[in-house]
Design an enzyme around this catalytic site. Sequence first.
Site, PDB file in Angstrom:
ATOM      1  N   TYR A   1     -17.537  -6.811  -7.621  1.00 17.38           N
ATOM      2  CA  TYR A   1     -16.655  -5.603  -7.579  1.00 17.38           C
ATOM      3  C   TYR A   1     -16.762  -4.664  -6.419  1.00 17.38           C
ATOM      4  O   TYR A   1     -15.906  -4.271  -5.494  1.00 17.38           O
ATOM      5  CB  TYR A   1     -16.331  -4.768  -8.719  1.00 17.38           C
TER       6      TYR A   1
ATOM      7  N   PHE B   1       5.984  -3.596  15.141  1.00 19.44           N
ATOM      8  CA  PHE B   1       6.295  -4.730  14.391  1.00 19.44           C
ATOM      9  C   PHE B   1       7.265  -4.429  13.376  1.00 19.44           C
ATOM     10  O   PHE B   1       7.360  -3.238  13.042  1.00 19.44           O
ATOM     11  CB  PHE B   1       4.890  -5.205  14.226  1.00 19.44           C
ATOM     12  N   ASP B   2       7.797  -5.406  12.819  1.00 23.19           N
ATOM     13  CA  ASP B   2       9.103  -5.089  11.734  1.00 23.19           C
ATOM     14  C   ASP B   2       8.379  -4.201  10.456  1.00 23.19           C
ATOM     15  O   ASP B   2       9.108  -3.442  10.068  1.00 23.19           O
ATOM     16  CB  ASP B   2       9.805  -6.146  11.343  1.00 23.19           C
TER      17      ASP B   2
ATOM     18  N   ASP C   1      -2.401  -1.870  16.884  1.00 20.01           N
ATOM     19  CA  ASP C   1      -1.939  -2.803  15.728  1.00 20.01           C
ATOM     20  C   ASP C   1      -2.671  -4.230  16.337  1.00 20.01           C
ATOM     21  O   ASP C   1      -2.026  -4.634  17.314  1.00 20.01           O
ATOM     22  CB  ASP C   1      -0.370  -2.731  15.645  1.00 20.01           C
TER      23      ASP C   1
ATOM     24  N   ALA D   1      -3.287  -7.290  15.376  1.00 29.08           N
ATOM     25  CA  ALA D   1      -3.292  -8.767  14.841  1.00 29.08           C
ATOM     26  C   ALA D   1      -3.491  -9.629  15.458  1.00 29.08           C
ATOM     27  O   ALA D   1      -4.369 -10.518  15.251  1.00 29.08           O
ATOM     28  CB  ALA D   1      -1.936  -8.855  14.219  1.00 29.08           C
TER      29      ALA D   1
ATOM     30  N   LYS E   1      -3.607 -13.339  11.382  1.00 33.14           N
ATOM     31  CA  LYS E   1      -3.485 -13.948  12.647  1.00 33.14           C
ATOM     32  C   LYS E   1      -4.656 -14.311  13.166  1.00 33.14           C
ATOM     33  O   LYS E   1      -5.362 -15.368  13.042  1.00 33.14           O
ATOM     34  CB  LYS E   1      -2.583 -12.778  13.611  1.00 33.14           C
TER      35      LYS E   1
ATOM     36  N   HIS F   1      16.260  -9.005   6.981  1.00 33.32           N
ATOM     37  CA  HIS F   1      16.176 -10.606   7.293  1.00 33.32           C
ATOM     38  C   HIS F   1      15.396 -11.485   6.432  1.00 33.32           C
ATOM     39  O   HIS F   1      15.639 -12.438   6.422  1.00 33.32           O
ATOM     40  CB  HIS F   1      15.452 -10.484   8.746  1.00 33.32           C
TER      41      HIS F   1
HETATM   42  C1  LIG Z   1       1.842  -9.661  11.209  1.00 33.20           C
HETATM   43  C2  LIG Z   1       1.849  -8.510  11.589  1.00 33.20           C
HETATM   44  C3  LIG Z   1       1.776  -7.102  11.032  1.00 33.20           C
HETATM   45  C4  LIG Z   1       1.766  -7.228   9.304  1.00 33.20           C
HETATM   46  O1  LIG Z   1       0.811  -7.926   8.940  1.00 33.20           O
HETATM   47  P1  LIG Z   1       0.817  -8.638   7.570  1.00 33.20           P
HETATM   48  O2  LIG Z   1      -0.450  -9.396   7.448  1.00 33.20           O
HETATM   49  O3  LIG Z   1       1.797  -9.581   7.706  1.00 33.20           O
HETATM   50  O4  LIG Z   1       1.147  -7.731   6.554  1.00 33.20           O
HETATM   51  C5  LIG Z   1       1.601  -6.075  11.763  1.00 33.20           C
HETATM   52  N1  LIG Z   1       1.847  -5.896  12.914  1.00 33.20           N
HETATM   53  C6  LIG Z   1       1.910  -7.106  13.582  1.00 33.20           C
HETATM   54  C7  LIG Z   1       1.727  -7.057  15.297  1.00 33.20           C
HETATM   55  C8  LIG Z   1       1.860  -8.476  13.057  1.00 33.20           C
HETATM   56  O5  LIG Z   1       1.843  -9.399  13.705  1.00 33.20           O
END
Ligand SMILES: *Cc1c(COP(=O)(O)O)cnc(C)c1O
Length: 461
Positions: A72, A127-128, A218, A220, A261, A453
Amino acid sequence: MELPRIEPYKIKMVEPVNFSTREDRERWIREADYNLFNLKSDQVIVDLLTDSGTGAMSQQQWAEMMLGDEAYAGAASYFKLKEAVSEILGFPFFLPTHQGRAAENVLFQTLLGHDAPDQVIPGNSHFDTTKGHIEFRHAKPLDVTIAEAFDTTLEHPFKGNLDLGRLEAALREYGPARIPLVLVTVTCNSSGGQPVSLENLRGVRELCSRHGVRLFLDAARFAENAYFIKTREPGCADRSVREIVREMFSLADGFTMSAKKDGIVNIGGLLGFRDEELFRRCCTFNIVFEGYITYGGLAGRDLGALAQGLRESTEFDYLEARVGQVAHLGRRLRELDIPVQWPIGGHAVFVDAKKFLPHIPQAEYPAQLLGVELYLEAGVRGVEIGTLLADRDPVTREDRYPALELLRLAIPRRVYNLQHMEYIAAGLKNVWDRRDSIKRGFGIAWEAPIMRHFTVRLHRL
Ligand SMILES: *Cc1c(COP(=O)(O)O)cnc(C)c1O
């Protein structure tokens, strides 16, 4: 004869593809209310909905899954991840989260609380889910992407760049009291997987330092961004991907990362900090929302696989095959005269639906229509990056029409081969050839108040 470059791996486990007929797909998409998210994966032949969590892990990553212990607190695999975060990203403090949006949730809850109507977060096309987390707290995401990004035909090596003039104006106007952070998305998903240059990042850093505002990435697709810097930015060709990654992260005060990603894991996220005090504040919310600070909603084994994934995704040979495969699809489509966002981004090809279906008004969701037509044609599932994704204005409740109406074809990492790319191109070409016979788009039968969406239900007009 020169030997072609090949993928630096071979396949040892396969997953069958379910083929289907157009009649099957007509029925399934109707039953799915014309929302591609509602399809079952076995109703799809080539799945390009997302590159998130859909990559193939390596044998070393699977080995880490077996080696990870499930304590844990303080699992050995947590410390492997800590070492990778320190060595590859150069960050002293981090929290694991169950995915990227969870990292956003912890960060924005800490910085914004649940009602921050006067706060503004500038960045390059958020990002969304990021936009969702900001707007959910009544704060404002401010897009200061360079104007060139919104012309899909324009050749520009770094369409993810921020407009430094507009950023500076925002920093002047709102100041550190109203800007908790500037967020730079690398690569910029929403504008087409387009990279941000080191030069631009340095400029953003300089402005943030001058105005006393935090800079977060951000991150990813940080490794794909570094690949583009190496191959496109003057003076960077001889630097290693890892060196470039280190410099990118060295410019930031923190980062959120969806590890699904470039982490090449099926689930996971990270939230990184330089400032120990902010890290401590976020720990509380990580425990509330995610789990204890050394696992954050993941299993111990996931942390080990992620540590290994961070190493693999920052290898040049991998990135060359990865980004090269996406570029191959993009070039094929361009040869067929199909309008695509140019240059091709790191993780996906973005088809310009306004140019593909110019006779369909944005109010009828042309990118969604193109996605449905490609699915009917070939069983290929892409995703709309257009008006449905853009949601309604939170105040007026009118549709927000984005500058670009795109169908994103996101390529999962290490999953498909070049013949799959040919198949996708042929499917889209067939839709292109009959584009004039596509007369009407969709109306909305039901939608959620935010991030509609994912669950929207549509009907044919
Ligand atoms: C996918 C993504 C997110 C969100 O991540 P999740 O793992 O899907 O929750 C945030 N910012 C960017 C640029 C992304 O591509």
